[in-house]
Design a protein around this motif. Structure first.
Motif, PDB file in Angstrom:
ATOM      1  N   LYS A 190      51.378  34.421   9.044  1.00  0.00           N
ATOM      2  CA  LYS A 190      52.098  35.077   9.885  1.00  0.00           C
ATOM      3  C   LYS A 190      53.048  34.046  10.524  1.00  0.00           C
ATOM      4  O   LYS A 190      54.132  34.272  10.974  1.00  0.00           O
ATOM      5  N   ALA A 191      52.167  32.959  10.932  1.00  0.00           N
ATOM      6  CA  ALA A 191      52.841  31.722  11.765  1.00  0.00           C
ATOM      7  C   ALA A 191      54.169  31.262  11.084  1.00  0.00           C
ATOM      8  O   ALA A 191      55.260  30.930  11.480  1.00  0.00           O
ATOM      9  N   GLY A 192      53.856  30.904   9.682  1.00  0.00           N
ATOM     10  CA  GLY A 192      54.812  29.930   9.073  1.00  0.00           C
ATOM     11  C   GLY A 192      56.248  30.562   8.936  1.00  0.00           C
ATOM     12  O   GLY A 192      57.156  30.048   9.178  1.00  0.00           O
ATOM     13  N   PRO A 193      56.212  31.934   8.444  1.00  0.00           N
ATOM     14  CA  PRO A 193      57.475  32.671   8.564  1.00  0.00           C
ATOM     15  C   PRO A 193      58.288  32.584   9.619  1.00  0.00           C
ATOM     16  O   PRO A 193      59.516  32.507   9.747  1.00  0.00           O
ATOM     17  N   LEU A 194      57.437  32.705  10.686  1.00  0.00           N
ATOM     18  CA  LEU A 194      58.115  32.824  12.185  1.00  0.00           C
ATOM     19  C   LEU A 194      58.825  31.603  12.569  1.00  0.00           C
ATOM     20  O   LEU A 194      59.676  31.517  13.071  1.00  0.00           O
ATOM     21  N   ALA A 199      63.173  27.985  13.020  1.00  0.00           N
ATOM     22  CA  ALA A 199      64.119  26.568  12.734  1.00  0.00           C
ATOM     23  C   ALA A 199      65.412  27.139  11.998  1.00  0.00           C
ATOM     24  O   ALA A 199      66.452  26.247  12.103  1.00  0.00           O
ATOM     25  N   LYS A 200      65.697  28.350  11.518  1.00  0.00           N
ATOM     26  CA  LYS A 200      66.945  28.597  10.872  1.00  0.00           C
ATOM     27  C   LYS A 200      68.220  29.233  11.807  1.00  0.00           C
ATOM     28  O   LYS A 200      69.137  29.129  11.924  1.00  0.00           O
ATOM     29  N   ASP A 201      67.432  29.450  13.295  1.00  0.00           N
ATOM     30  CA  ASP A 201      68.374  30.100  14.371  1.00  0.00           C
ATOM     31  C   ASP A 201      69.152  28.920  14.981  1.00  0.00           C
ATOM     32  O   ASP A 201      68.721  28.229  15.811  1.00  0.00           O
ATOM     33  N   LYS A 202      70.380  28.740  14.550  1.00  0.00           N
ATOM     34  CA  LYS A 202      71.124  27.520  15.226  1.00  0.00           C
ATOM     35  C   LYS A 202      71.525  27.800  16.502  1.00  0.00           C
ATOM     36  O   LYS A 202      72.146  26.755  17.397  1.00  0.00           O
ATOM     37  N   THR A 203      71.292  28.808  17.074  1.00  0.00           N
ATOM     38  CA  THR A 203      71.562  29.187  18.656  1.00  0.00           C
ATOM     39  C   THR A 203      70.489  28.525  19.611  1.00  0.00           C
ATOM     40  O   THR A 203      70.507  28.420  20.694  1.00  0.00           O
ATOM     41  N   LEU A 204      69.375  28.079  18.978  1.00  0.00           N
ATOM     42  CA  LEU A 204      68.251  27.539  19.933  1.00  0.00           C
ATOM     43  C   LEU A 204      68.526  26.212  19.982  1.00  0.00           C
ATOM     44  O   LEU A 204      68.957  25.368  19.303  1.00  0.00           O
ATOM     45  N   ARG A 214      59.029  21.109  11.481  1.00  0.00           N
ATOM     46  CA  ARG A 214      57.952  20.152  11.270  1.00  0.00           C
ATOM     47  C   ARG A 214      56.412  21.023  11.154  1.00  0.00           C
ATOM     48  O   ARG A 214      55.804  21.002  10.255  1.00  0.00           O
ATOM     49  N   ILE A 215      56.213  21.983  12.099  1.00  0.00           N
ATOM     50  CA  ILE A 215      55.253  23.072  11.918  1.00  0.00           C
ATOM     51  C   ILE A 215      55.189  23.704  10.748  1.00  0.00           C
ATOM     52  O   ILE A 215      54.298  24.289   9.975  1.00  0.00           O
ATOM     53  N   SER A 216      56.518  24.460  10.280  1.00  0.00           N
ATOM     54  CA  SER A 216      56.645  25.186   9.370  1.00  0.00           C
ATOM     55  C   SER A 216      56.166  24.570   7.917  1.00  0.00           C
ATOM     56  O   SER A 216      55.672  25.095   7.033  1.00  0.00           O
ATOM     57  N   GLY A 217      56.744  23.264   7.944  1.00  0.00           N
ATOM     58  CA  GLY A 217      56.563  22.458   6.824  1.00  0.00           C
ATOM     59  C   GLY A 217      55.122  22.382   6.443  1.00  0.00           C
ATOM     60  O   GLY A 217      54.411  21.979   5.416  1.00  0.00           O
ATOM     61  N   GLN A 218      54.202  21.816   7.752  1.00  0.00           N
ATOM     62  CA  GLN A 218      52.718  21.745   7.567  1.00  0.00           C
ATOM     63  C   GLN A 218      52.101  22.928   7.344  1.00  0.00           C
ATOM     64  O   GLN A 218      51.069  22.851   6.466  1.00  0.00           O
ATOM     65  N   LEU A 219      52.856  24.063   7.336  1.00  0.00           N
ATOM     66  CA  LEU A 219      52.103  25.571   6.914  1.00  0.00           C
ATOM     67  C   LEU A 219      52.712  25.836   5.355  1.00  0.00           C
ATOM     68  O   LEU A 219      52.104  26.805   5.173  1.00  0.00           O
TER      69      LEU A 219
END
Length: 231
Positions: A190-194, A199-204, A214-219
């Protein structure tokens, strides 16, 4: 002598005008005082509204100056007068400046390391239905961040659920804390997709997106590709 048609018309017009004049006189005698009183009341109400608007604008200007002064005092290291001004603003009214003062007070407690007091103040603001919703949402975010390490992960997820929505104004902070809470619950699926969505939200902010990549890649989720699609 009989009246000619022309004379008849003139006579009837004259009678009609006299009747209307008499009716107007009777109406004025009967209702003139009332009409005059209503006009005076309307003028008084207009004057009162204009005076109230002037007083309100002046009061708001004074509160704006007081809040700006408190922030300037904090910037100069004059904490005592800043706290006094913030306390007055927070206690006197429920307008934007009162809410801003309360949020600043909670932020001061957090900056001093008093996370328990800060979280309690933020929770009070978040629960106050007289406070505009954006400020309540901000208090929810700030309060959750202040006590994140002591809250059960499920509490974090439940509290931030309405705010951790992709595309929403609070997605960055709420989404990241929610994803971290899932990690604490050992739910990487559940954490990875979030994190990838962050990462995809260019407004952030770029720093937040970089952490998410980095974290999504580790997951095992391709946050780099997600960030590239967003760019």
């Amino acid at each position: 002598m009989a009246l000619t048609p022309a004379n008849q018309d003139a006579f009837f017009r004259e009678v009609d005008e006299e009747l209307r004049a008499a009716q107007l006189k009777r109406a004025w005698r009967r209702y003139g005082v009332l009409i005059g009183a209503l006009v005076v009341l309307a003028l008084m109400a207009l004057a009162g509204a204009l005076y109230w608007q002037h007083r309100r604008a002046a009061a708001l200007d004074a509160r704006a100056e007081a809040f700006d002064g408190a922030i300037a005092a904090l910037g100069d290291g004059r904490e005592a007068p800043a706290r006094a001004a913030l306390g007055t603003l927070a206690a006197d009214g429920s307008d934007t400046y009162a809410v801003a003062a309360r949020l600043t007070q909670a932020g001061l407690a957090q900056s001093k390391g008093d996370l328990k007091a800060a979280a309690a103040q933020f929770r009070t603001i978040a629960a106050d239905t007289n406070v505009p919703q954006p400020f309540r949402d901000l208090a929810t975010i700030r309060g959750t961040a202040a006590e994140f390490d002591t809250l059960a992960p499920a509490q974090v997820i439940e509290r931030l659920k309405p705010l951790a929505v992709a595309g929403g104004p609070w997605f960055g902070s709420a989404g990241e804390m929610t994803a971290l809470a899932y990690l604490k619950m050992n739910q990487p699926a559940k954490a990875g997709p979030l994190f990838a969505a962050l990462a995809k939200d260019k407004t952030l902010p770029e720093t937040l997106r970089a952490r998410a990549v980095r974290i999504s890649g580790q997951l095992g989720v391709d946050g780099v590709a997600a960030a590239g699609e967003a760019g």
